[in-house]
Design a protein around this motif. Structure first.
Motif, PDB file in Angstrom:
ATOM      1  N   GLN A 313       0.852  -1.182   0.000  1.00  0.00           N
ATOM      2  CA  GLN A 313       0.000   0.000   0.000  1.00  0.00           C
ATOM      3  C   GLN A 313       0.892   1.238   0.000  1.00  0.00           C
ATOM      4  O   GLN A 313       1.295   1.735   1.041  1.00  0.00           O
ATOM      5  N   LEU A 314       1.174   1.740  -1.186  1.00  0.00           N
ATOM      6  CA  LEU A 314       2.056   2.903  -1.349  1.00  0.00           C
ATOM      7  C   LEU A 314       1.184   4.155  -1.385  1.00  0.00           C
ATOM      8  O   LEU A 314       1.072   4.835  -2.403  1.00  0.00           O
ATOM      9  N   TYR A 315       0.596   4.457  -0.247  1.00  0.00           N
ATOM     10  CA  TYR A 315      -0.460   5.456  -0.169  1.00  0.00           C
ATOM     11  C   TYR A 315       0.059   6.862   0.123  1.00  0.00           C
ATOM     12  O   TYR A 315      -0.553   7.616   0.882  1.00  0.00           O
ATOM     13  N   TRP A 316       1.182   7.221  -0.481  1.00  0.00           N
ATOM     14  CA  TRP A 316       1.775   8.535  -0.270  1.00  0.00           C
ATOM     15  C   TRP A 316       2.123   9.163  -1.613  1.00  0.00           C
ATOM     16  O   TRP A 316       2.333   8.471  -2.605  1.00  0.00           O
ATOM     17  N   HIS A 317       2.195  10.472  -1.632  1.00  0.00           N
ATOM     18  CA  HIS A 317       2.453  11.155  -2.900  1.00  0.00           C
ATOM     19  C   HIS A 317       3.951  11.234  -3.192  1.00  0.00           C
ATOM     20  O   HIS A 317       4.789  11.017  -2.305  1.00  0.00           O
ATOM     21  N   ILE A 318       4.247  11.510  -4.426  1.00  0.00           N
ATOM     22  CA  ILE A 318       5.634  11.708  -4.834  1.00  0.00           C
ATOM     23  C   ILE A 318       6.168  12.953  -4.144  1.00  0.00           C
ATOM     24  O   ILE A 318       5.571  14.027  -4.219  1.00  0.00           O
ATOM     25  N   GLY A 319       7.279  12.779  -3.433  1.00  0.00           N
ATOM     26  CA  GLY A 319       7.881  13.890  -2.716  1.00  0.00           C
ATOM     27  C   GLY A 319       7.523  13.968  -1.245  1.00  0.00           C
ATOM     28  O   GLY A 319       8.058  14.830  -0.532  1.00  0.00           O
ATOM     29  N   PHE A 320       6.648  13.085  -0.756  1.00  0.00           N
ATOM     30  CA  PHE A 320       6.297  13.089   0.659  1.00  0.00           C
ATOM     31  C   PHE A 320       7.531  12.707   1.475  1.00  0.00           C
ATOM     32  O   PHE A 320       8.123  11.645   1.264  1.00  0.00           O
ATOM     33  N   ALA A 321       7.919  13.560   2.410  1.00  0.00           N
ATOM     34  CA  ALA A 321       9.219  13.412   3.056  1.00  0.00           C
ATOM     35  C   ALA A 321       9.359  12.103   3.827  1.00  0.00           C
ATOM     36  O   ALA A 321      10.395  11.442   3.748  1.00  0.00           O
ATOM     37  N   ALA A 322       8.343  11.718   4.572  1.00  0.00           N
ATOM     38  CA  ALA A 322       8.469  10.539   5.434  1.00  0.00           C
ATOM     39  C   ALA A 322       8.394   9.234   4.665  1.00  0.00           C
ATOM     40  O   ALA A 322       8.991   8.233   5.086  1.00  0.00           O
ATOM     41  N   ALA A 323       7.666   9.222   3.571  1.00  0.00           N
ATOM     42  CA  ALA A 323       7.492   7.992   2.786  1.00  0.00           C
ATOM     43  C   ALA A 323       7.190   8.400   1.350  1.00  0.00           C
ATOM     44  O   ALA A 323       6.030   8.493   0.945  1.00  0.00           O
ATOM     45  N   ASP A 324       8.228   8.630   0.598  1.00  0.00           N
ATOM     46  CA  ASP A 324       8.118   9.136  -0.775  1.00  0.00           C
ATOM     47  C   ASP A 324       7.784   7.986  -1.721  1.00  0.00           C
ATOM     48  O   ASP A 324       8.539   7.001  -1.802  1.00  0.00           O
ATOM     49  N   TYR A 325       6.685   8.117  -2.438  1.00  0.00           N
ATOM     50  CA  TYR A 325       6.316   7.094  -3.418  1.00  0.00           C
ATOM     51  C   TYR A 325       7.478   6.827  -4.373  1.00  0.00           C
ATOM     52  O   TYR A 325       7.736   5.666  -4.731  1.00  0.00           O
ATOM     53  N   ALA A 326       8.180   7.876  -4.763  1.00  0.00           N
ATOM     54  CA  ALA A 326       9.262   7.740  -5.741  1.00  0.00           C
ATOM     55  C   ALA A 326      10.473   7.004  -5.176  1.00  0.00           C
ATOM     56  O   ALA A 326      11.349   6.586  -5.939  1.00  0.00           O
ATOM     57  N   LYS A 327      10.537   6.827  -3.857  1.00  0.00           N
ATOM     58  CA  LYS A 327      11.605   6.030  -3.250  1.00  0.00           C
ATOM     59  C   LYS A 327      11.126   4.635  -2.890  1.00  0.00           C
ATOM     60  O   LYS A 327      11.886   3.665  -2.993  1.00  0.00           O
ATOM     61  N   LEU A 328       9.876   4.535  -2.456  1.00  0.00           N
ATOM     62  CA  LEU A 328       9.364   3.234  -2.044  1.00  0.00           C
ATOM     63  C   LEU A 328       9.133   2.303  -3.222  1.00  0.00           C
ATOM     64  O   LEU A 328       9.416   1.106  -3.126  1.00  0.00           O
ATOM     65  N   LEU A 329       8.633   2.826  -4.322  1.00  0.00           N
ATOM     66  CA  LEU A 329       8.368   1.946  -5.467  1.00  0.00           C
ATOM     67  C   LEU A 329       9.643   1.280  -5.964  1.00  0.00           C
ATOM     68  O   LEU A 329       9.675   0.052  -6.141  1.00  0.00           O
ATOM     69  N   PRO A 330      10.739   2.010  -6.185  1.00  0.00           N
ATOM     70  CA  PRO A 330      11.984   1.337  -6.594  1.00  0.00           C
ATOM     71  C   PRO A 330      12.492   0.354  -5.542  1.00  0.00           C
ATOM     72  O   PRO A 330      13.079  -0.672  -5.892  1.00  0.00           O
ATOM     73  N   TRP A 331      12.292   0.666  -4.270  1.00  0.00           N
ATOM     74  CA  TRP A 331      12.730  -0.264  -3.227  1.00  0.00           C
ATOM     75  C   TRP A 331      11.985  -1.587  -3.366  1.00  0.00           C
ATOM     76  O   TRP A 331      12.607  -2.659  -3.331  1.00  0.00           O
ATOM     77  N   TRP A 332      10.670  -1.533  -3.514  1.00  0.00           N
ATOM     78  CA  TRP A 332       9.902  -2.764  -3.674  1.00  0.00           C
ATOM     79  C   TRP A 332      10.262  -3.477  -4.974  1.00  0.00           C
ATOM     80  O   TRP A 332      10.281  -4.716  -5.027  1.00  0.00           O
ATOM     81  N   ALA A 333      10.556  -2.722  -6.028  1.00  0.00           N
ATOM     82  CA  ALA A 333      10.986  -3.351  -7.279  1.00  0.00           C
ATOM     83  C   ALA A 333      12.270  -4.149  -7.052  1.00  0.00           C
ATOM     84  O   ALA A 333      12.424  -5.261  -7.577  1.00  0.00           O
ATOM     85  N   GLY A 334      13.165  -3.594  -6.256  1.00  0.00           N
ATOM     86  CA  GLY A 334      14.390  -4.318  -5.945  1.00  0.00           C
ATOM     87  C   GLY A 334      14.137  -5.574  -5.126  1.00  0.00           C
ATOM     88  O   GLY A 334      14.797  -6.597  -5.318  1.00  0.00           O
ATOM     89  N   VAL A 335      13.187  -5.517  -4.209  1.00  0.00           N
ATOM     90  CA  VAL A 335      12.841  -6.700  -3.416  1.00  0.00           C
ATOM     91  C   VAL A 335      12.292  -7.809  -4.309  1.00  0.00           C
ATOM     92  O   VAL A 335      12.629  -8.983  -4.169  1.00  0.00           O
ATOM     93  N   ALA A 336      11.440  -7.431  -5.259  1.00  0.00           N
ATOM     94  CA  ALA A 336      10.795  -8.426  -6.117  1.00  0.00           C
ATOM     95  C   ALA A 336      11.688  -8.939  -7.238  1.00  0.00           C
ATOM     96  O   ALA A 336      11.441 -10.023  -7.781  1.00  0.00           O
TER      97      ALA A 336
END
Length: 415
Positions: A313-336
């Protein structure tokens, strides 16, 4: 507020698809007929259809079976209209059932009375009607949540939590099954597999509720279970994670035995661990970490291929400081990457246009930018939107923008 009316915006966006497309899309539209007849892409385009507290369906209690059915079909038709191909239907919201289960009572969300027969079969109808529309239907279960209030006496007399009061834990003003008890784990698995055995569902889906989210000043009282079953673990946290790991593995095996080919997926809270906690974690500063707070080792389930798909659940916007969609999506891509476990991004459609949300969510293009970013990561095999009510209302046209930018053509699920 300086915006077009919601319906007007949505209609305009859908009517001017070419205005939002990429150059590649435009070229394809101008190309020869053979190019336009190319095979449909394969990707999950999904939406959640929540039943807890009448969030998405049914709109209220007391509706006739015919009216409930009509509302359900309208939700499925919305998915078709938006060129989606998958519906995640919540059929066991609080240790109850939206099908004639021999293990748990009928859900109170159908009639207002837990255990009362609604006079029809919502899950059976949903599977049949979804398939008739070319949609996949994934049955969404909540394993351990029993009730949103703390009194077992308000449950149906036949409810397993009343028959086995030693199975439950009161926490945060709610009731939960105790994941640390082996009979509980066996029971919830059996109850969920009953639906898989009865209906040709395409998937089994869990969300982010394992051990409950922390409540300040309260402890989840599983000390007796830990004393009895926790030998050999370094601490209670490790034992709790093992309890959830066991349920995941046992459920996966049960699905393969009961109905081979049904996919098993989980949609956890989007942050496994922050990098400040664990170097393997994401560059986030989230206040909740699933590994530590919900005792769900979501990264492990992907790396060890315990499940078929994961939809954080990547329920944050691009640029959100605490949980940036643009950082979390690549992280999960690396996990998968390299696991064969499919990665779908859970998208917060419900935030689009909500005046309580930050400015980014007032922009109809925010969600579309998520899909543009995801296209750069081949591990991402689709997106699932929360939730059906917002998909239908589309208050600022964010979903219409997604369709215009990314869903011009139908897509088939990965299969």
């Amino acid at each position: 507020m300086g915006r077009l009316p919601r319906r007007a915006f949505a209609a305009a966006a859908l009517a001017t698809l070419s205005g939002f497309g990429t150059a590649g899309d435009a070229a394809a539209a101008r190309g020869p007929a053979s190019a336009r007849r190319s095979a449909a892409p394969r990707a999950v385009r999904g939406m959640w259809l929540a039943t807890t507290s009448h969030r998405d369906w049914p709109s209220r209690t007391g509706l006739s079976p015919a009216r409930q059915r009509a509302e359900l079909l309208d939700r499925l038709d919305t998915a078709v209209r938006l060129r989606l191909n998958t519906v995640i239907f919540q059929v066991r919201p609080t240790a109850d059932a939206l099908w004639p289960s021999p293990y748990e009572p009928w859900s109170q969300y159908l009639t207002g009375v837990q255990g009362k027969d609604p006079g029809w079969d919502p899950l059976g109808t949903a599977v049949r009607e979804a398939h008739a529309r070319g949609l996949e239907l994934h049955a969404w279960f909540n394993p351990y949540r029993v009730s949103g209030q703390p009194d077992p006496g308000r449950l149906a007399p036949s409810h397993p939590a009343r028959v086995h009061p030693d199975w439950i834990v009161r926490y945060g003003g709610k009731l939960y099954y105790n994941p640390g008890l082996p009979p509980v784990r066996t029971f919830v698995r059996t109850a969920m597999l009953d639906a898989v055995r009865r209906y040709p569902v395409d998937g089994v889906h869990w969300d982010d509720y394992f051990y409950p989210y922390p409540v300040a000043g309260e402890d989840f009282d599983d000390g007796a279970a830990y004393a009895e079953h926790g030998a050999g673990f370094p601490d209670r946290a490790a034992w709790r994670r093992d309890n959830i790991d066991r349920l995941v593995l046992e459920m996966a095996a049960g699905i393969k035995k009961v109905r081979p080919g049904v996919r098993f997926g989980i949609s956890p809270f989007g942050v496994w661990r922050n990098a400040s906690t664990d170097p393997l974690g994401s560059q986030t500063r989230a206040g909740i970490e699933t590994y530590d707070d919900l005792y769900a080792d979501t990264r492990k389930w992907v790396r060890e291929r315990s499940i078929d798909y994961i939809c954080p659940q990547l329920y944050w916007h691009i640029g959100f400081a605490a949980a940036d969609y643009a950082k979390l999506l690549p992280w999960w891509a690396g996990v998968a990457r390299g696991t064969g476990v499919r990665l779908y991004a859970g998208e917060a459609l419900y935030k689009a246009g909500d005046p309580a949300q930050p400015a980014a969510w007032q922009d109809p293009a925010e969600l579309s930018r998520h899909l543009t970013l995801a296209a750069k990561h081949p591990e991402v095999k689709g997106h699932i939107f929360f939730a059906a009510k917002e998909a239908g209302a589309d208050r600022i046209g964010a979903m219409a923008r997604v369709v215009a930018d990314h869903y011009r053509q139908p897509a088939k699920p990965p299969g």
